[in-house]
Enzyme design. Structure first.
Site, PDB file in Angstrom:
ATOM      1  CB  THR A  49      -1.318   0.555   1.448  1.00 36.22           C
ATOM      2  OG1 THR A  49       0.118   0.397   1.694  1.00 36.22           O
ATOM      3  CG2 THR A  49      -1.263  -1.126   1.553  1.00 36.22           C
ATOM      4  CB  CYS A  50       0.232   5.039  -0.112  1.00 33.11           C
ATOM      5  SG  CYS A  50      -1.310   4.750   1.168  1.00 33.11           S
ATOM      6  CG  ASN A  51       0.257   4.919   4.336  1.00 31.64           C
ATOM      7  OD1 ASN A  51       0.853   5.756   4.534  1.00 31.64           O
ATOM      8  ND2 ASN A  51      -0.126   5.508   5.255  1.00 31.64           N
ATOM      9  NE  ARG A  52       0.349  -1.499   6.719  1.00 27.95           N
ATOM     10  CZ  ARG A  52       1.623  -1.167   7.716  1.00 27.95           C
ATOM     11  NH1 ARG A  52       1.990  -2.466   8.268  1.00 27.95           N
ATOM     12  NH2 ARG A  52       0.253  -0.485   8.813  1.00 27.95           N
TER      13      ARG A  52
END
Length: 416
Positions: A49-52
Site C-alpha cells: 500500500t502507500c504506507n507499507r
C-alpha cells in the site's frame, strides 16, 4: 513450519523509499510467484500500500527473503536493511492481525487497510502462492479484524476532519438522507467529505468550485451537480448543509449572502462547516439566527476526544490480537504433531518392510523358519528402540530429568 515476515512502513521509512519498494498492481502476481520459490512450501503473500510493503512467507529463510526483496527492487542492502522490521512465528501472526485491525495504521483504527489485505490475499490465491497454513492464517486474521470492529469502539469515532464534519451533520439532522448539501471546493478533503456523504445515503449534492471542469470530474463519481463559485448565491438557499474547504485567501460566504439565503428558506436551519484555513465563511455568520457555523477548530476538539476513545479501544483490540495469535499457534503446533506422527510411522514401517523382505529371501533360500522369525523379532526390536535408547542415555548423562520424564511418558513406561 516457520512463518517469517519482513516489512517497511510509514514508521520506518521515508515516502521516497516506500515508493521504491512498492509493488505495482500489474506486477504483484508474478512477484508473489517468484517469492514463493524462496520457500519450501511455496507459500507467500505480499501486501503493498502507500504506507507499507510487507512480505509474508511460510518456511522462508529470513536472509534469503530480504535478499530477494532487495534484488527485486534493485536496492542495496545498506539502503533497505535499516528500515526493515522482521517477525517470526507467533510474531508474524500477531503483526498481521494488528495490521488488519488498523492498530498499526497511520490513523489508528482506519478500516481501509482490511480491504487492502483482503485484496492482497486474493491476488496470492490467484498466483497459487497460498496453501493450508497461509489460507488459515489470513482467514483467521479477517475474523479477528471483524471481531475487533464489533467488540470494540475502535472505528466508531471520527478521526478525520472530513468524517467529523459528516458525523456532526448526522447528529444535527434527524435524517441526513433527506438533506441537500452544498460542497464548496473540489480538493482532496471535499472529495473525502463527498464520499462519506454518499456512504451515508445523501442523494442531493452540489459542488461549487473555481474551476468548473475540476468540479465536474468529481461530480461524475458521486452523482452531484457542478457549479462555479459565482453561482453559489443561486443555490445557497436550497442547502441544508454547507461544507467548505478551498484555498481562497478571502472568505467566499459573507454574512449578507447567508442572511439572504436564510430569509429565502423562511428561517429553516442551515448547518455550515468551514474546514478551510484561512476561513471560507465569515465568522459573523455565527451571529445569525438559524445559522449553525462550525470551524476546523471545533472539529479538531471532537477529533482529539475521539482519538482518545480509539486509543482506549485499541488496548482491548491488542488483547484480542494477542489471544487469537496464541490460538493460531496452537493449531500450527497440532499440524506439526500430525506431521511428526506421520513421519515416525513411515520410518517404522520402512524398517519393518526392509527386515521382513530380508527374512523372506532367507526363507526362500532354505533358512530355518523358527530361527529367522526369532532373528526378525530381535532385529526389529533393536532397530525400533535404538533412537529412544540413545535419547534416554543422553538425557541421563546430562541430568535432564524433564526430558527423561517426557521420554518415559512417550514410551509408555509410566503407565499404571
Amino acid at each position: 513450519m516457520s512463518l517469517v515476515a519482513i516489512g517497511i512502513n510509514h514508521k520506518t521509512a521515508t515516502v521516497d523509499l516506500r515508493e521504491k519498494v512498492a509493488f505495482a498492481p500489474d506486477r504483484i502476481h508474478d512477484a508473489m510467484k517468484s517469492l514463493a520459490k524462496c520457500t519450501k512450501t511455496g507459500e507467500a503473500v505480499i501486501i503493498s500500500t502507500c504506507n507499507r510493503t510487507e512480505l509474508y512467507t511460510n518456511t522462508g529463510d529470513e536472509a534469503e527473503i530480504i535478499r530477494w526483496f532487495e534484488e527485486y527492487h534493485q536496492l542495496s542492502h545498506e539502503e533497505v536493511e535499516p528500515c526493515l522490521y522482521k517477525f517470526k512465528g507467533q510474531g508474524v501472526v500477531k503483526h498481521l492481525m494488528r495490521v488488519s485491525s488498523g492498530l498499526d495504521s497511520l490513523i489508528l483504527g482506519e478500516p481501509q487497510i482490511l480491504g487492502q489485505v483482503k485484496q492482497s490475499f486474493a491476488k496470492a490465491r490467484e498466483a497459487g502462492s497460498v496453501a493450508i497454513t497461509m489460507d488459515r492464517l489470513f482467514q483467521n486474521t479477517f475474523s479477528v479484524a471483524k471481531k475487533v470492529r464489533t467488540e470494540t469502539e475502535i472505528g466508531a469515532a471520527a478521526v478525520s476532519v472530513a468524517f467529523a464534519a459528516v458525523s456532526m451533520a448526522k447528529h444535527i439532522f434527524s435524517s441526513i438522507k433527506s438533506t441537500k448539501v452544498l460542497l464548496i471546493g473540489a480538493g482532496e478533503t471535499i472529495e473525502l467529505v463527498a464520499r462519506h456523504l454518499k456512504d451515508n445515503g445523501v442523494a442531493s449534492m452540489v459542488v461549487a468550485n473555481r474551476t468548473l471542469s475540476r468540479a465536474e470530474g468529481m461530480c461524475e463519481e458521486f452523482g452531484a451537480t457542478a457549479i462555479t463559485l459565482e453561482q453559489i448565491p443561486d443555490y445557497l438557499a436550497q442547502a441544508d448543509i454547507v461544507i467548505s474547504s478551498t484555498a481562497s485567501p478571502l472568505p467566499i460566504l459573507g454574512k449578507g449572502m447567508v442572511e439572504k439565503a436564510l430569509k429565502q428558506r423562511r428561517h429553516q436551519p442551515m448547518l455550515l462547516v468551514d474546514i478551510a484555513v484561512p476561513r471560507d465563511i465569515e465568522a459573523e455568520v455565527a451571529d445569525l439566527d438559524d445559522a449553525f457555523l462550525y470551524t476546523v477548530d471545533d472539529l479538531q476538539g471532537i477529533i482529539e476526544q475521539n482519538m482518545a476513545s480509539r486509543r482506549e479501544a485499541a488496548e482491548q483490540a491488542e488483547i484480542i490480537a494477542e489471544d487469537e495469535s496464541h490460538l493460531f499457534m496452537e493449531w500450527v503446533r497440532s499440524l506439526e504433531s500430525v506431521d511428526s506422527i506421520r513421519e515416525y510411522r513411515t520410518q517404522s514401517m520402512a524398517i519393518k518392510d526392509e527386515l521382513v523382505e530380508r527374512a523372506i529371501n532367507k526363507l526362500a533360500q532354505g533358512g530355518d523358519s523358527e530361527q529367522l522369525l526369532l532373528e526378525l523379532a530381535n532385529k526389529l526390536t533393536n532397530k525400533l528402540i535404538h533412537a529412544p535408547t540413545q535419547a534416554l542415555t543422553a538425557a541421563s548423562r546430562q541430568g535432564d530429568l524433564n526430558s527423561i520424564g517426557q521420554l518415559r511418558s512417550a514410551l509408555g513406561l509410566d503407565k499404571n
